[in-house]
Motif scaffolding. Structure first.
Motif, PDB file in Angstrom:
ATOM      1  N   ARG A 114       0.399  -7.592  10.273  1.00 26.98           N
ATOM      2  CA  ARG A 114      -0.352  -6.392  10.638  1.00 26.98           C
ATOM      3  C   ARG A 114      -0.870  -5.737   9.359  1.00 26.98           C
ATOM      4  O   ARG A 114      -0.153  -5.688   8.353  1.00 26.98           O
ATOM      5  N   PRO A 115      -2.103  -5.234   9.356  1.00 24.44           N
ATOM      6  CA  PRO A 115      -2.587  -4.534   8.163  1.00 24.44           C
ATOM      7  C   PRO A 115      -1.666  -3.368   7.816  1.00 24.44           C
ATOM      8  O   PRO A 115      -1.136  -2.682   8.700  1.00 24.44           O
ATOM      9  N   VAL A 116      -1.473  -3.142   6.540  1.00 20.36           N
ATOM     10  CA  VAL A 116      -0.601  -2.063   6.066  1.00 20.36           C
ATOM     11  C   VAL A 116      -1.474  -0.919   5.568  1.00 20.36           C
ATOM     12  O   VAL A 116      -2.378  -1.118   4.746  1.00 20.36           O
ATOM     13  N   ARG A 117      -1.202   0.281   6.042  1.00 18.25           N
ATOM     14  CA  ARG A 117      -1.932   1.462   5.600  1.00 18.25           C
ATOM     15  C   ARG A 117      -1.234   2.088   4.400  1.00 18.25           C
ATOM     16  O   ARG A 117      -0.014   1.948   4.222  1.00 18.25           O
ATOM     17  N   ALA A 118      -2.012   2.820   3.612  1.00 21.10           N
ATOM     18  CA  ALA A 118      -1.440   3.473   2.435  1.00 21.10           C
ATOM     19  C   ALA A 118      -0.370   4.476   2.838  1.00 21.10           C
ATOM     20  O   ALA A 118       0.608   4.694   2.106  1.00 21.10           O
ATOM     21  N   SER A 119      -0.524   5.067   4.018  1.00 18.30           N
ATOM     22  CA  SER A 119       0.455   6.052   4.487  1.00 18.30           C
ATOM     23  C   SER A 119       1.746   5.404   4.990  1.00 18.30           C
ATOM     24  O   SER A 119       2.701   6.118   5.296  1.00 18.30           O
ATOM     25  N   ASP A 120       1.765   4.068   5.091  1.00 18.48           N
ATOM     26  CA  ASP A 120       2.964   3.377   5.587  1.00 18.48           C
ATOM     27  C   ASP A 120       3.964   3.072   4.480  1.00 18.48           C
ATOM     28  O   ASP A 120       5.102   2.687   4.775  1.00 18.48           O
ATOM     29  N   ILE A 121       3.556   3.187   3.233  1.00 21.32           N
ATOM     30  CA  ILE A 121       4.414   2.757   2.127  1.00 21.32           C
ATOM     31  C   ILE A 121       4.573   3.871   1.105  1.00 21.32           C
ATOM     32  O   ILE A 121       3.833   4.858   1.111  1.00 21.32           O
ATOM     33  N   GLN A 122       5.538   3.691   0.241  1.00 20.54           N
ATOM     34  CA  GLN A 122       5.808   4.641  -0.833  1.00 20.54           C
ATOM     35  C   GLN A 122       6.498   3.908  -1.970  1.00 20.54           C
ATOM     36  O   GLN A 122       6.947   2.767  -1.809  1.00 20.54           O
ATOM     37  N   HIS A 123       6.565   4.561  -3.104  1.00 18.55           N
ATOM     38  CA  HIS A 123       7.356   3.987  -4.187  1.00 18.55           C
ATOM     39  C   HIS A 123       8.826   3.987  -3.782  1.00 18.55           C
ATOM     40  O   HIS A 123       9.289   4.905  -3.097  1.00 18.55           O
ATOM     41  N   PRO A 124       9.587   2.976  -4.154  1.00 15.27           N
ATOM     42  CA  PRO A 124      11.006   2.929  -3.764  1.00 15.27           C
ATOM     43  C   PRO A 124      11.748   4.187  -4.223  1.00 15.27           C
ATOM     44  O   PRO A 124      11.562   4.674  -5.350  1.00 15.27           O
ATOM     45  N   VAL A 125      12.551   4.741  -3.337  1.00 17.18           N
ATOM     46  CA  VAL A 125      13.321   5.947  -3.655  1.00 17.18           C
ATOM     47  C   VAL A 125      14.470   5.561  -4.580  1.00 17.18           C
ATOM     48  O   VAL A 125      15.330   4.752  -4.229  1.00 17.18           O
ATOM     49  N   LEU A 126      14.454   6.152  -5.788  1.00 15.43           N
ATOM     50  CA  LEU A 126      15.519   5.895  -6.755  1.00 15.43           C
ATOM     51  C   LEU A 126      16.584   6.984  -6.734  1.00 15.43           C
ATOM     52  O   LEU A 126      17.723   6.753  -7.131  1.00 15.43           O
ATOM     53  N   VAL A 127      16.162   8.150  -6.269  1.00 13.50           N
ATOM     54  CA  VAL A 127      17.098   9.266  -6.154  1.00 13.50           C
ATOM     55  C   VAL A 127      16.997   9.810  -4.740  1.00 13.50           C
ATOM     56  O   VAL A 127      15.917  10.228  -4.299  1.00 13.50           O
ATOM     57  N   GLU A 128      18.099   9.808  -4.013  1.00  9.29           N
ATOM     58  CA  GLU A 128      18.098  10.314  -2.653  1.00  9.29           C
ATOM     59  C   GLU A 128      18.538  11.770  -2.625  1.00  9.29           C
ATOM     60  O   GLU A 128      19.359  12.217  -3.434  1.00  9.29           O
TER      61      GLU A 128
ATOM     62  N   ASP B 136      10.228   6.597  -8.668  1.00 10.91           N
ATOM     63  CA  ASP B 136      10.008   6.454 -10.106  1.00 10.91           C
ATOM     64  C   ASP B 136       8.777   7.253 -10.533  1.00 10.91           C
ATOM     65  O   ASP B 136       7.683   7.109  -9.991  1.00 10.91           O
ATOM     66  N   GLY B 137       8.981   8.134 -11.526  1.00  8.37           N
ATOM     67  CA  GLY B 137       7.877   8.931 -12.056  1.00  8.37           C
ATOM     68  C   GLY B 137       7.622  10.227 -11.327  1.00  8.37           C
ATOM     69  O   GLY B 137       6.798  11.032 -11.787  1.00  8.37           O
ATOM     70  N   GLU B 138       8.268  10.463 -10.197  1.00  6.58           N
ATOM     71  CA  GLU B 138       8.065  11.708  -9.462  1.00  6.58           C
ATOM     72  C   GLU B 138       8.900  12.846 -10.044  1.00  6.58           C
ATOM     73  O   GLU B 138       9.997  12.624 -10.578  1.00  6.58           O
ATOM     74  N   THR B 139       8.402  14.053  -9.931  1.00  4.89           N
ATOM     75  CA  THR B 139       9.123  15.247 -10.370  1.00  4.89           C
ATOM     76  C   THR B 139       9.811  15.871  -9.167  1.00  4.89           C
ATOM     77  O   THR B 139       9.165  16.145  -8.145  1.00  4.89           O
ATOM     78  N   ILE B 140      11.117  16.081  -9.285  1.00  7.18           N
ATOM     79  CA  ILE B 140      11.893  16.641  -8.180  1.00  7.18           C
ATOM     80  C   ILE B 140      12.768  17.782  -8.704  1.00  7.18           C
ATOM     81  O   ILE B 140      12.962  17.941  -9.914  1.00  7.18           O
ATOM     82  N   ARG B 141      13.282  18.566  -7.778  1.00  6.46           N
ATOM     83  CA  ARG B 141      14.163  19.676  -8.141  1.00  6.46           C
ATOM     84  C   ARG B 141      15.623  19.200  -8.151  1.00  6.46           C
ATOM     85  O   ARG B 141      16.062  18.511  -7.240  1.00  6.46           O
ATOM     86  N   ILE B 142      16.326  19.630  -9.191  1.00  4.37           N
ATOM     87  CA  ILE B 142      17.723  19.243  -9.395  1.00  4.37           C
ATOM     88  C   ILE B 142      18.547  20.502  -9.637  1.00  4.37           C
ATOM     89  O   ILE B 142      18.125  21.421 -10.359  1.00  4.37           O
ATOM     90  N   THR B 143      19.739  20.564  -9.049  1.00  5.11           N
ATOM     91  CA  THR B 143      20.682  21.636  -9.334  1.00  5.11           C
ATOM     92  C   THR B 143      21.763  21.115 -10.277  1.00  5.11           C
ATOM     93  O   THR B 143      22.435  20.123  -9.968  1.00  5.11           O
TER      94      THR B 143
END
Length: 337
Positions: free
Chosen positions: A255-269, A297-304
Protein backbone atom coordinates in the motif's frame (compact mmCIF):
# COMPACT_ATOMS: atom_id res chain seq x y z
CA UNK A 1 -17.60 -88.51 -40.84
CA UNK A 2 -14.58 -86.37 -41.65
CA UNK A 3 -15.84 -85.69 -45.17
CA UNK A 4 -19.18 -84.60 -43.74
CA UNK A 5 -17.57 -82.04 -41.40
CA UNK A 6 -15.43 -80.71 -44.28
CA UNK A 7 -18.56 -80.39 -46.43
CA UNK A 8 -20.32 -78.33 -43.69
CA UNK A 9 -17.29 -76.01 -43.33
CA UNK A 10 -17.14 -75.29 -47.06
CA UNK A 11 -20.89 -74.69 -47.11
CA UNK A 12 -20.61 -72.17 -44.23
CA UNK A 13 -17.85 -70.23 -46.00
CA UNK A 14 -19.94 -70.06 -49.16
CA UNK A 15 -22.93 -68.70 -47.20
CA UNK A 16 -20.80 -65.98 -45.54
CA UNK A 17 -19.22 -64.98 -48.86
CA UNK A 18 -22.60 -64.83 -50.54
CA UNK A 19 -23.95 -62.60 -47.78
CA UNK A 20 -20.97 -60.25 -48.07
CA UNK A 21 -21.38 -59.99 -51.84
CA UNK A 22 -25.10 -59.34 -51.45
CA UNK A 23 -24.45 -56.63 -48.88
CA UNK A 24 -21.85 -54.96 -51.07
CA UNK A 25 -24.19 -55.05 -54.07
CA UNK A 26 -26.99 -53.55 -51.98
CA UNK A 27 -24.70 -50.73 -50.79
CA UNK A 28 -23.52 -49.98 -54.32
CA UNK A 29 -27.12 -49.99 -55.52
CA UNK A 30 -28.04 -47.39 -52.90
CA UNK A 31 -24.93 -45.35 -53.68
CA UNK A 32 -23.34 -46.03 -50.23
CA UNK A 33 -19.76 -47.04 -49.43
CA UNK A 34 -18.22 -48.40 -46.28
CA UNK A 35 -15.29 -46.65 -44.60
CA UNK A 36 -11.79 -47.32 -45.87
CA UNK A 37 -10.63 -48.90 -42.61
CA UNK A 38 -13.85 -49.47 -40.66
CA UNK A 39 -17.34 -48.16 -39.99
CA UNK A 40 -18.02 -44.48 -40.62
CA UNK A 41 -18.74 -42.36 -37.53
CA UNK A 42 -19.33 -38.67 -36.87
CA UNK A 43 -16.80 -36.37 -35.21
CA UNK A 44 -18.93 -34.19 -32.96
CA UNK A 45 -16.25 -31.67 -31.87
CA UNK A 46 -13.99 -30.58 -34.70
CA UNK A 47 -11.23 -28.00 -35.06
CA UNK A 48 -10.23 -26.96 -38.58
CA UNK A 49 -7.39 -24.68 -39.63
CA UNK A 50 -8.36 -23.74 -43.18
CA UNK A 51 -11.16 -21.87 -44.87
CA UNK A 52 -13.14 -25.06 -45.67
CA UNK A 53 -14.65 -27.98 -43.79
CA UNK A 54 -13.77 -31.24 -45.51
CA UNK A 55 -15.55 -34.58 -45.51
CA UNK A 56 -12.75 -36.19 -43.50
CA UNK A 57 -13.11 -33.48 -40.84
CA UNK A 58 -16.71 -34.53 -40.21
CA UNK A 59 -16.51 -38.30 -40.54
CA UNK A 60 -13.99 -40.91 -39.50
CA UNK A 61 -12.94 -43.58 -41.99
CA UNK A 62 -14.11 -41.52 -44.98
CA UNK A 63 -12.78 -42.97 -48.27
CA UNK A 64 -9.30 -41.62 -49.02
CA UNK A 65 -10.38 -40.30 -52.44
CA UNK A 66 -13.19 -38.24 -50.83
CA UNK A 67 -11.80 -37.29 -47.41
CA UNK A 68 -10.27 -34.01 -48.69
CA UNK A 69 -13.43 -32.90 -50.46
CA UNK A 70 -14.65 -29.51 -49.21
CA UNK A 71 -18.29 -29.69 -48.11
CA UNK A 72 -18.79 -26.30 -46.36
CA UNK A 73 -17.12 -23.00 -45.55
CA UNK A 74 -15.37 -22.89 -42.20
CA UNK A 75 -16.43 -20.19 -39.71
CA UNK A 76 -14.28 -17.11 -39.20
CA UNK A 77 -11.03 -17.62 -37.22
CA UNK A 78 -11.81 -18.19 -33.58
CA UNK A 79 -15.54 -18.67 -34.26
CA UNK A 80 -17.71 -21.81 -34.06
CA UNK A 81 -20.40 -23.24 -36.33
CA UNK A 82 -22.90 -26.03 -35.65
CA UNK A 83 -24.31 -28.49 -38.19
CA UNK A 84 -27.50 -30.42 -37.44
CA UNK A 85 -28.33 -34.07 -38.04
CA UNK A 86 -30.39 -33.43 -41.20
CA UNK A 87 -27.57 -31.55 -42.94
CA UNK A 88 -24.99 -34.13 -41.89
CA UNK A 89 -27.15 -36.99 -43.21
CA UNK A 90 -27.56 -35.25 -46.57
CA UNK A 91 -23.77 -34.84 -46.85
CA UNK A 92 -23.20 -38.49 -45.96
CA UNK A 93 -25.73 -39.65 -48.60
CA UNK A 94 -24.32 -37.27 -51.23
CA UNK A 95 -20.84 -38.74 -50.89
CA UNK A 96 -21.92 -42.35 -50.49
CA UNK A 97 -21.10 -42.82 -46.80
CA UNK A 98 -22.98 -45.54 -44.95
CA UNK A 99 -23.97 -43.38 -41.98
CA UNK A 100 -27.20 -42.13 -40.50
CA UNK A 101 -27.83 -40.14 -37.28
CA UNK A 102 -29.13 -42.06 -34.29
CA UNK A 103 -31.00 -38.98 -33.04
CA UNK A 104 -32.47 -35.86 -34.59
CA UNK A 105 -30.71 -33.84 -31.86
CA UNK A 106 -27.27 -34.95 -33.01
CA UNK A 107 -25.00 -32.17 -34.30
CA UNK A 108 -21.38 -31.47 -35.09
CA UNK A 109 -19.59 -28.41 -33.70
CA UNK A 110 -16.79 -27.00 -35.86
CA UNK A 111 -14.31 -24.42 -34.50
CA UNK A 112 -11.91 -22.51 -36.73
CA UNK A 113 -8.39 -22.53 -35.32
CA UNK A 114 -6.75 -19.12 -35.02
CA UNK A 115 -3.78 -17.10 -33.86
CA UNK A 116 -4.82 -14.70 -31.13
CA UNK A 117 -3.57 -11.12 -31.17
CA UNK A 118 -4.09 -10.07 -27.56
CA UNK A 119 -4.47 -6.64 -26.02
CA UNK A 120 -0.86 -6.41 -24.83
CA UNK A 121 0.48 -6.88 -28.35
CA UNK A 122 -1.91 -4.27 -29.73
CA UNK A 123 -0.94 -1.81 -26.99
CA UNK A 124 2.78 -2.28 -27.76
CA UNK A 125 2.24 -1.42 -31.43
CA UNK A 126 0.03 1.54 -30.50
CA UNK A 127 2.63 2.89 -28.08
CA UNK A 128 5.28 2.82 -30.81
CA UNK A 129 2.95 4.80 -33.08
CA UNK A 130 2.11 7.32 -30.34
CA UNK A 131 5.74 8.18 -29.61
CA UNK A 132 5.58 10.73 -32.41
CA UNK A 133 3.48 12.89 -30.07
CA UNK A 134 4.42 14.71 -26.86
CA UNK A 135 3.53 12.09 -24.26
CA UNK A 136 3.80 12.41 -20.44
CA UNK A 137 6.62 10.69 -18.58
CA UNK A 138 6.30 6.94 -18.03
CA UNK A 139 3.26 6.65 -20.34
CA UNK A 140 0.98 3.64 -20.47
CA UNK A 141 -1.94 2.91 -22.79
CA UNK A 142 -5.42 2.07 -21.54
CA UNK A 143 -7.80 0.86 -24.27
CA UNK A 144 -11.50 1.65 -24.01
CA UNK A 145 -12.23 -1.99 -24.88
CA UNK A 146 -10.20 -3.84 -22.27
CA UNK A 147 -11.30 -7.23 -23.65
CA UNK A 148 -10.02 -6.50 -27.15
CA UNK A 149 -8.76 -9.66 -28.84
CA UNK A 150 -8.28 -10.28 -32.56
CA UNK A 151 -8.28 -13.68 -34.31
CA UNK A 152 -6.39 -14.35 -37.54
CA UNK A 153 -6.09 -17.60 -39.54
CA UNK A 154 -3.59 -19.99 -38.02
CA UNK A 155 -1.99 -20.73 -41.38
CA UNK A 156 -0.53 -17.23 -41.85
CA UNK A 157 2.31 -15.23 -40.29
CA UNK A 158 0.35 -12.34 -38.75
CA UNK A 159 1.47 -8.72 -38.68
CA UNK A 160 -0.10 -5.86 -36.72
CA UNK A 161 0.10 -2.32 -38.11
CA UNK A 162 -1.29 1.08 -37.21
CA UNK A 163 -2.66 2.74 -40.33
CA UNK A 164 -3.91 5.93 -38.72
CA UNK A 165 -3.62 7.48 -35.25
CA UNK A 166 -4.76 10.77 -33.72
CA UNK A 167 -3.87 12.12 -30.27
CA UNK A 168 -5.34 14.92 -28.14
CA UNK A 169 -2.55 16.32 -25.94
CA UNK A 170 -5.05 18.02 -23.62
CA UNK A 171 -7.26 15.03 -22.81
CA UNK A 172 -4.51 12.46 -23.53
CA UNK A 173 -7.07 10.47 -25.55
CA UNK A 174 -6.30 8.76 -28.86
CA UNK A 175 -7.99 6.93 -31.73
CA UNK A 176 -6.37 4.59 -34.25
CA UNK A 177 -7.01 1.99 -36.94
CA UNK A 178 -5.40 -1.36 -36.18
CA UNK A 179 -4.80 -3.48 -39.29
CA UNK A 180 -4.01 -7.20 -38.97
CA UNK A 181 -2.99 -9.52 -41.78
CA UNK A 182 -0.24 -11.59 -43.32
CA UNK A 183 3.18 -10.03 -43.66
CA UNK A 184 3.55 -8.30 -47.00
CA UNK A 185 -0.13 -8.74 -47.91
CA UNK A 186 -3.28 -6.67 -47.60
CA UNK A 187 -4.83 -6.63 -44.10
CA UNK A 188 -7.48 -9.26 -43.40
CA UNK A 189 -9.27 -7.02 -40.93
CA UNK A 190 -9.22 -3.45 -39.67
CA UNK A 191 -10.46 -2.41 -36.23
CA UNK A 192 -10.89 1.10 -34.85
CA UNK A 193 -9.70 1.43 -31.29
CA UNK A 194 -9.84 4.29 -28.79
CA UNK A 195 -8.26 4.85 -25.44
CA UNK A 196 -6.22 7.11 -23.21
CA UNK A 197 -2.55 7.60 -22.39
CA UNK A 198 -1.97 7.67 -18.63
CA UNK A 199 1.12 8.64 -16.67
CA UNK A 200 2.55 6.02 -14.34
CA UNK A 201 4.86 6.46 -11.35
CA UNK A 202 6.89 3.96 -9.35
CA UNK A 203 6.02 4.05 -5.66
CA UNK A 204 7.92 2.35 -2.80
CA UNK A 205 5.62 0.23 -0.65
CA UNK A 206 6.19 -2.23 2.18
CA UNK A 207 6.76 -5.89 1.39
CA UNK A 208 5.47 -7.00 4.79
CA UNK A 209 3.32 -5.77 7.65
CA UNK A 210 5.31 -3.25 9.70
CA UNK A 211 4.50 -2.54 13.34
CA UNK A 212 4.72 0.82 15.05
CA UNK A 213 7.83 -0.22 16.98
CA UNK A 214 9.70 -1.35 13.84
CA UNK A 215 12.18 0.64 11.80
CA UNK A 216 11.73 0.40 8.03
CA UNK A 217 14.76 -1.08 6.25
CA UNK A 218 15.62 -1.14 2.56
CA UNK A 219 14.84 -4.88 2.46
CA UNK A 220 11.27 -4.04 3.49
CA UNK A 221 10.65 -2.04 0.29
CA UNK A 222 8.77 -3.34 -2.76
CA UNK A 223 8.20 -1.06 -5.75
CA UNK A 224 4.80 -0.91 -7.43
CA UNK A 225 3.64 1.05 -10.48
CA UNK A 226 0.59 3.26 -10.07
CA UNK A 227 -1.37 5.82 -12.02
CA UNK A 228 -0.09 9.29 -11.24
CA UNK A 229 -3.60 10.78 -11.25
CA UNK A 230 -4.79 8.33 -8.60
CA UNK A 231 -2.11 8.93 -5.98
CA UNK A 232 -2.54 11.31 -3.06
CA UNK A 233 -0.28 14.32 -2.80
CA UNK A 234 1.46 13.21 0.39
CA UNK A 235 2.35 9.74 -0.96
CA UNK A 236 6.05 9.01 -0.48
CA UNK A 237 7.81 8.42 -3.82
CA UNK A 238 11.44 8.64 -2.67
CA UNK A 239 12.86 5.60 -0.93
CA UNK A 240 15.19 7.79 1.13
CA UNK A 241 12.14 9.36 2.78
CA UNK A 242 10.97 5.92 3.90
CA UNK A 243 14.05 3.94 4.97
CA UNK A 244 15.00 4.52 8.60
CA UNK A 245 11.54 5.77 9.55
CA UNK A 246 9.06 4.16 11.92
CA UNK A 247 5.29 3.80 11.38
CA UNK A 248 2.95 5.73 13.65
CA UNK A 249 0.58 2.76 13.39
CA UNK A 250 0.65 -0.71 11.83
CA UNK A 251 1.05 -0.47 8.04
CA UNK A 252 -0.14 -3.09 5.57
CA UNK A 253 2.03 -4.36 2.70
CA UNK A 254 1.88 -3.16 -0.93
CA UNK A 255 0.00 0.00 0.00
CA UNK A 256 1.35 3.50 -0.71
CA UNK A 257 2.76 5.12 2.42
CA UNK A 258 1.82 8.70 3.25
CA UNK A 259 4.16 11.13 4.95
CA UNK A 260 1.67 11.38 7.81
CA UNK A 261 1.92 7.61 8.39
CA UNK A 262 5.56 7.62 9.48
CA UNK A 263 7.89 9.41 11.85
CA UNK A 264 11.46 9.30 13.00
CA UNK A 265 11.96 6.42 15.46
CA UNK A 266 11.20 7.48 19.03
CA UNK A 267 14.42 7.41 21.03
CA UNK A 268 12.97 8.96 24.15
CA UNK A 269 9.51 7.97 25.34
CA UNK A 270 7.30 10.23 27.39
CA UNK A 271 7.75 9.57 31.13
CA UNK A 272 11.03 7.70 30.73
CA UNK A 273 14.27 8.57 32.53
CA UNK A 274 16.95 10.18 30.41
CA UNK A 275 20.56 11.28 30.77
CA UNK A 276 20.99 15.04 30.39
CA UNK A 277 24.33 16.16 29.02
CA UNK A 278 25.73 19.69 29.09
CA UNK A 279 28.93 20.28 27.16
CA UNK A 280 31.07 23.37 27.56
CA UNK A 281 34.68 23.95 26.56
CA UNK A 282 36.78 21.78 28.83
CA UNK A 283 33.76 20.59 30.80
CA UNK A 284 30.87 18.13 30.52
CA UNK A 285 28.10 17.87 33.09
CA UNK A 286 25.51 15.10 33.32
CA UNK A 287 22.30 14.78 35.24
CA UNK A 288 19.17 12.68 35.33
CA UNK A 289 15.77 13.82 34.06
CA UNK A 290 12.35 12.64 33.06
CA UNK A 291 10.92 13.19 29.57
CA UNK A 292 7.68 15.11 29.39
CA UNK A 293 7.04 14.08 25.78
CA UNK A 294 8.18 11.63 23.11
CA UNK A 295 11.27 12.59 21.19
CA UNK A 296 12.95 11.37 17.99
CA UNK A 297 16.53 11.95 16.93
CA UNK A 298 17.20 15.68 16.61
CA UNK A 299 13.88 16.78 18.11
CA UNK A 300 13.70 19.28 20.98
CA UNK A 301 11.61 18.11 23.92
CA UNK A 302 10.89 19.23 27.46
CA UNK A 303 12.73 17.48 30.29
CA UNK A 304 12.31 17.75 34.06
CA UNK A 305 15.59 17.49 36.01
CA UNK A 306 14.91 14.97 38.77
CA UNK A 307 17.45 16.68 41.07
CA UNK A 308 16.27 20.29 40.74
CA UNK A 309 12.68 19.75 39.51
CA UNK A 310 13.43 22.40 36.90
CA UNK A 311 11.96 22.00 33.41
CA UNK A 312 14.32 22.59 30.51
CA UNK A 313 14.34 22.03 26.76
CA UNK A 314 16.84 19.52 25.39
CA UNK A 315 17.69 17.92 22.08
CA UNK A 316 17.40 14.14 21.65
CA UNK A 317 20.80 12.78 20.58
CA UNK A 318 20.38 9.07 21.29
CA UNK A 319 18.43 6.42 23.06
CA UNK A 320 17.39 7.91 26.43
CA UNK A 321 19.97 10.67 25.96
CA UNK A 322 19.45 14.41 25.51
CA UNK A 323 21.80 17.38 25.40
CA UNK A 324 21.48 20.97 26.51
CA UNK A 325 23.21 23.56 24.37
CA UNK A 326 24.84 26.52 26.12
CA UNK A 327 22.98 29.69 25.08
CA UNK A 328 22.46 33.19 26.38
CA UNK A 329 20.50 31.75 29.34
CA UNK A 330 22.79 29.75 31.59
CA UNK A 331 21.51 26.16 31.35
CA UNK A 332 23.91 25.17 34.09
CA UNK A 333 21.37 26.50 36.54
CA UNK A 334 19.23 23.53 35.69
CA UNK A 335 21.94 21.24 37.00
CA UNK A 336 22.35 22.98 40.39
CA UNK A 337 20.25 22.34 43.44
Amino acid sequence: MTRFIYFLSVLSLLVVASAAVAGQQASEKEGLTLGATGPVSLRENIVVSGAYIRLGDLFTNAPSDKADTAVAYAPKPGRRASFDARWLYRVARAYGLQWRPLSADLNASVTRDSIIINRDEIEDVLMSALHQFDLPQNPQIQLSNRNLMLHVPSEIMPEVKIEDVTFNARSLRFAAIVAVGEQGANPLQRVRVTGQVIQMIDVPTLSRRIGKDDVIKEDDIRWVRMRADRTQRDIITNIDDLVGMAPKRHLRPERPVRASDIQHPVLVEKGSLVTIILKKPGMMLTSRGRALQNGADGETIRITNTNTSRTIEAIVVGSSTVTVLPTGINPQLAFNN
